[in-house]
Design an enzyme around this catalytic site. Structure first.
Site, PDB file in Angstrom:
ATOM      1  N   GLN A 185      -1.889   3.718  -1.560  1.00 33.54           N
ATOM      2  CA  GLN A 185      -2.912   3.443  -0.548  1.00 33.54           C
ATOM      3  C   GLN A 185      -3.789   2.266  -0.992  1.00 33.54           C
ATOM      4  OE1 GLN A 185      -3.210   5.090   2.504  1.00 33.54           O
ATOM      5  NE2 GLN A 185      -4.719   3.511   2.928  1.00 33.54           N
ATOM      6  N   LYS A 225      -1.545  10.739   6.998  1.00 33.75           N
ATOM      7  CA  LYS A 225      -0.138  10.600   6.615  1.00 33.75           C
ATOM      8  C   LYS A 225       0.438  11.967   6.220  1.00 33.75           C
ATOM      9  CE  LYS A 225      -0.959   5.833   5.447  1.00 33.75           C
ATOM     10  NZ  LYS A 225      -1.384   4.800   4.517  1.00 33.75           N
ATOM     11  N   ASP A 248       6.283   1.202   2.896  1.00 29.89           N
ATOM     12  CA  ASP A 248       5.277   0.362   3.553  1.00 29.89           C
ATOM     13  C   ASP A 248       5.834  -1.007   3.950  1.00 29.89           C
ATOM     14  OD1 ASP A 248       2.808   1.332   4.199  1.00 29.89           O
ATOM     15  OD2 ASP A 248       1.925   1.032   2.215  1.00 29.89           O
TER      16      ASP A 248
END
Ligand code: NAP
Length: 272
Positions: free
Chosen positions: A84, A40, A107
């Site tokens: 995460q 990322k 997300d």
């Protein structure tokens, strides 16, 4: 696609006085999570997005993590917040995801974003499902009217991708661990999306000639230690009209969609 986003982002300092800022929180030292977070960060570099990775030990308490998220929510210079997953067992993931400001939820996991997706309202769509639809479009696959079968019903992949396929007028069947006669169902698929997390689970006899196969699974092959998908690629590839490799298929597209979501969150915020 990343090059186009980089061109777009390069104009932002003059237009808006800054570039988008994505903050990624990594708890613990899981090697797979570390590798995803590195990926990322690299994508942010390519696109020109500011990236901050905040590392916290696996011993962090839920309260401490919630306090960190509250600070980032309040920080005007932060456009996207990503925690995460998975988190250590003592931390309630649902509570953490719900604590992220919906407007910074790059997300698309926040309950309000999930609800908006099911209600066909504007929202941030989760990166992997969004990336799967993007791959189908880029491969020139007509979705409307097709029989789509999704194996897996998780909140982050199976269910949202089924919903997106339905919204594009596919006829969708969702399969799971209790599905009887799975090969009979999967052989009906014109589009088959597999998101279960079992190495090479889908074999050639489960797929009909000409099927479009999207392999979401990321597994470590016990014998070779290499990454492999949920689909037996070598066996299924000759039958499939389109098939995504692992690694190299859905994963990179997921990260591209993350960059897109970050830019969209930034633009929403600067336009307010
Ligand atoms: P998950 O939450 O563990 O869900 C797995 C799903 O597979 C469940 O719905 C489960 O059914 C179903 N399943 C398990 N065994 C099955 C079987 N034998 N037959 C039929 N269905 C079965 O997994 P996930 O988070 O959706 O992730 C799935 C895979 O995608 C993993 O390998 C993950 O690493 C990968 N992934 C990749 C990306 C990417 O960007 N490339 C992103 C996210 C995830 P039940 O509901 O009945 O238990």
């Amino acid at each position: 696609m990343k090059a186009e986003m980089a061109e777009q982002v390069a104009l932002f300092p003059e237009k808006y006085g800054r570039v988008p800022h994505l903050v990624v929180i990594l708890v613990g030292e899981d090697p797979a999570s570390q590798s995803y977070v590195r990926g990322k960060g690299k994508a942010c570099e390519v696109v020109g997005i500011k990236n901050t990775t905040i590392l916290r030990p696996a011993t962090i308490t839920e309260q401490e993590l919630l306090a960190l998220i509250a600070d980032l929510n309040a920080d005007e210079g932060v456009d996207g917040i990503l925690v995460q997953l998975p988190l250590p067992d003592h931390i309630n993931e649902d509570r953490i995801i719900a604590a992220i400001d919906k407007e910074k939820d790059v997300d698309g996991f926040h309950p309000l974003n999930v609800a908006a997706l099911w209600m066909k309202q504007p929202c941030t769509v989760a990166c992997t499902p969004k990336g799967i639809i993007r791959m189908l479009d880029e491969a020139g696959v007509e979705i409307s009217g097709k029989r789509a079968v999704v194996i897996g019903r998780s909140q982050i992949v199976g269910l949202p991708v089924a919903k997106l396929l339905l919204d594009r007028n596919a006829t969708v069947t969702i399969c799971h661990s209790r599905t009887k006669n799975l090969p009979e169902v999967t052989r009906q698929a014109e589009i088959l999306v597999v998101a279960i997390g079992r190495p090479r689970f889908v074999t050639a006899d489960m797929v009909s000639e000409g099927t479009v196969v999207i392999d979401v699974g990321v597994n470590r092959d016990a014998a070779t230690g290499k990454l492999c998908g949920d689909v037996d690629y070598d066996a299924v590839e000759p039958k499939a009209s389109v098939i995504t490799p692992v690694p190299g298929g859905v994963g990179p597209m997921t990260i591209t969609c993350l960059m897109e979501n970050t830019i969209a969150c930034f633009l929403n915020r600067v336009a307010r």
